[in-house]
Design a protein around this motif. Structure first.
Motif, PDB file in Angstrom:
ATOM      1  N   GLU A   1      15.953 -76.417  69.773  1.00 28.98           N
ATOM      2  CA  GLU A   1      15.808 -74.755  70.063  1.00 28.98           C
ATOM      3  C   GLU A   1      15.681 -74.245  69.024  1.00 28.98           C
ATOM      4  O   GLU A   1      13.806 -72.835  68.619  1.00 28.98           O
ATOM      5  N   PHE A   2      17.064 -73.879  67.776  1.00 28.06           N
ATOM      6  CA  PHE A   2      16.729 -72.886  66.586  1.00 28.06           C
ATOM      7  C   PHE A   2      15.698 -73.694  65.864  1.00 28.06           C
ATOM      8  O   PHE A   2      14.620 -71.887  65.483  1.00 28.06           O
ATOM      9  N   TRP A   3      15.280 -74.446  65.444  1.00 34.22           N
ATOM     10  CA  TRP A   3      14.680 -75.079  64.494  1.00 34.22           C
ATOM     11  C   TRP A   3      12.698 -75.197  64.766  1.00 34.22           C
ATOM     12  O   TRP A   3      11.958 -74.747  64.315  1.00 34.22           O
ATOM     13  N   GLN A   4      12.889 -74.850  66.385  1.00 30.91           N
ATOM     14  CA  GLN A   4      11.644 -74.422  66.986  1.00 30.91           C
ATOM     15  C   GLN A   4      11.904 -73.604  67.201  1.00 30.91           C
ATOM     16  O   GLN A   4       9.752 -73.088  67.079  1.00 30.91           O
ATOM     17  N   SER A   5      11.973 -72.782  67.188  1.00 32.84           N
ATOM     18  CA  SER A   5      11.824 -71.465  67.301  1.00 32.84           C
ATOM     19  C   SER A   5      12.106 -70.654  66.457  1.00 32.84           C
ATOM     20  O   SER A   5      11.032 -70.022  65.491  1.00 32.84           O
ATOM     21  N   ILE A   6      12.221 -71.131  64.840  1.00 33.69           N
ATOM     22  CA  ILE A   6      11.819 -70.598  63.543  1.00 33.69           C
ATOM     23  C   ILE A   6       9.947 -71.075  62.863  1.00 33.69           C
ATOM     24  O   ILE A   6       9.125 -70.385  62.366  1.00 33.69           O
ATOM     25  N   ALA A   7       9.601 -72.515  63.509  1.00 30.05           N
ATOM     26  CA  ALA A   7       8.501 -73.180  63.348  1.00 30.05           C
ATOM     27  C   ALA A   7       7.613 -71.899  64.584  1.00 30.05           C
ATOM     28  O   ALA A   7       6.568 -71.640  64.120  1.00 30.05           O
TER      29      ALA A   7
ATOM     30  N   THR B   1       2.263 -81.936  68.859  1.00 31.29           N
ATOM     31  CA  THR B   1       3.148 -82.016  68.024  1.00 31.29           C
ATOM     32  C   THR B   1       3.341 -82.420  67.158  1.00 31.29           C
ATOM     33  O   THR B   1       3.249 -84.329  67.426  1.00 31.29           O
ATOM     34  N   VAL B   2       4.656 -82.370  66.251  1.00 30.39           N
ATOM     35  CA  VAL B   2       4.640 -83.449  65.020  1.00 30.39           C
ATOM     36  C   VAL B   2       6.229 -83.148  64.927  1.00 30.39           C
ATOM     37  O   VAL B   2       6.822 -82.406  64.895  1.00 30.39           O
ATOM     38  N   ASP B   3       6.661 -83.964  64.501  1.00 30.82           N
ATOM     39  CA  ASP B   3       8.132 -84.884  64.525  1.00 30.82           C
ATOM     40  C   ASP B   3       8.921 -84.632  63.391  1.00 30.82           C
ATOM     41  O   ASP B   3       8.137 -85.171  62.092  1.00 30.82           O
ATOM     42  N   ILE B   4       9.278 -83.342  62.474  1.00 30.22           N
ATOM     43  CA  ILE B   4       9.895 -82.690  61.419  1.00 30.22           C
ATOM     44  C   ILE B   4      11.088 -82.930  61.177  1.00 30.22           C
ATOM     45  O   ILE B   4      11.801 -81.514  61.880  1.00 30.22           O
ATOM     46  N   LEU B   5      12.019 -83.806  60.287  1.00 35.30           N
ATOM     47  CA  LEU B   5      12.775 -83.912  60.995  1.00 35.30           C
ATOM     48  C   LEU B   5      13.465 -84.264  61.853  1.00 35.30           C
ATOM     49  O   LEU B   5      14.702 -83.361  62.324  1.00 35.30           O
ATOM     50  N   GLY B   6      13.195 -84.886  63.130  1.00 32.26           N
ATOM     51  CA  GLY B   6      13.270 -84.630  64.659  1.00 32.26           C
ATOM     52  C   GLY B   6      13.547 -83.705  65.605  1.00 32.26           C
ATOM     53  O   GLY B   6      13.971 -83.564  66.482  1.00 32.26           O
ATOM     54  N   VAL B   7      12.339 -82.791  64.681  1.00 30.14           N
ATOM     55  CA  VAL B   7      11.989 -81.232  65.685  1.00 30.14           C
ATOM     56  C   VAL B   7      11.000 -81.895  65.942  1.00 30.14           C
ATOM     57  O   VAL B   7      10.219 -81.494  65.018  1.00 30.14           O
TER      58      VAL B   7
END
Length: 295
Positions: free
Chosen positions: A3-9, A127-133
């Motif tokens: 959730e954190f990395w999705q929020s960053i993106a 969506t694109v999977d970037i390092l599992g996110v």
């Protein structure tokens, strides 16, 4: 953590839009020392125009044509309404741009009507999977398009003859005039560039969402970005825009759990809170040039 990395993106994607708008504000300010409040109307005009173009020429061609058309509109506005105000108080010129914003938005609203218009989503929420996110492709596209525009702009200002002329005029208009630089042309090109950037931002905002008469409000978030980064700093505009996007996204994700006492929708005002905190420490922004006046 996902959730954190999705929020960053999400924050970086939205922040790239704010960065484009902030660049337009800064380009005009550096050349004319006026904050143009007409940028929101140019953003709305670009978003509405592409809704009429995508069906016939496609999204990417529509993006280019919208940017060019709004750049010409901004150029015309500068020639007709702003140029006669040269030499007048800066405050008066700023009020003129505020009036222009209202007039342009009223005209553009007539093409929107009571319904909403659709740009269409060229990335279809994939969506694109970037390092599992999983990251939505539209946020990646926003970042890539903004990065390309920033590189082109910085290369233009650094390596082209007219870009150097614009930098010279921004530094000292009187000295630039003595060197044979047409300051009037610099003003016109500055407005055209700002209009084109605002149109691109409007198009990116409209992808995957509807375009209505209230879309222009998003452009107001570029004001904290330019004040945060510094009114006369292009690099600061980019960093400020990304910072505003990140703060807004992270606050929207975690504020309800960590600080519910702040109420709902605090993320909307979080960029302005960030701006105020920075101004308390650096009144000219993070990268702005301090002005020293001797009496």
């Amino acid at each position: 953590m996902t959730e954190f990395w999705q929020s960053i993106a999400r924050g970086m994607g939205n922040g790239s839009i704010y960065a484009l708008l902030a660049l337009g504000f800064v380009i005009i300010y550096k050349s004319t020392r006026v904050i143009s409040f007409a940028q929101p109307s140019f953003m709305l005009a670009g978003a509405v125009l592409i809704t009429y173009l995508t069906g016939s020429v496609g999204f990417y061609a529509g993006l280019i044509l919208s940017a060019l058309a709004i750049a010409l509109l901004a150029l015309g506005v500068e020639r007709v309404a702003v140029r006669p105000m040269v030499g007048k108080p800066v405050f008066a010129v700023a009020i003129i741009t505020l009036g222009l914003d209202v007039v342009i938005r009223v005209v553009v609203d007539a093409f929107v009507g009571l319904d909403v218009r659709q740009v269409g989503d060229p990335w279809k929420l994939h969506t694109v999977d970037i390092l599992g996110v999983p990251v939505q492709q539209r946020y990646i596209a926003m970042l890539v398009i903004t990065a390309v525009m920033v590189v082109v702009l910085f290369a233009f200002f650094r390596y082209t003859r007219f870009g150097l002329a614009m930098r010279a005029a921004a530094f000292d208009q009187e000295t630039a005039l003595t060197q044979g630089i047409s300051v009037g042309s610099v003003f016109a090109v500055s407005w055209a560039m700002a209009g084109g950037l605002a149109a691109i931002a409007g198009v990116l905002v409209g992808t995957g969402a509807s375009v209505d008469q209230n879309l222009w409000i998003i452009a107001l978030k570029a004001l904290p970005a330019i004040i945060l980064g510094g009114l006369d700093s292009l690099g600061g505009a980019v960093i400020g825009g990304l910072a505003v996007g990140l703060v807004e996204s992270l606050v929207g994700t975690y504020q309800a759990d960590m600080a519910p006492w702040l109420g709902q929708n605090f993320a909307v005002v979080s960029p302005y809170v960030l701006m105020l905190l920075v101004l308390l420490i650096r009144p000219y922004g993070l990268f702005g040039t301090p002005e020293v006046e001797r009496v």
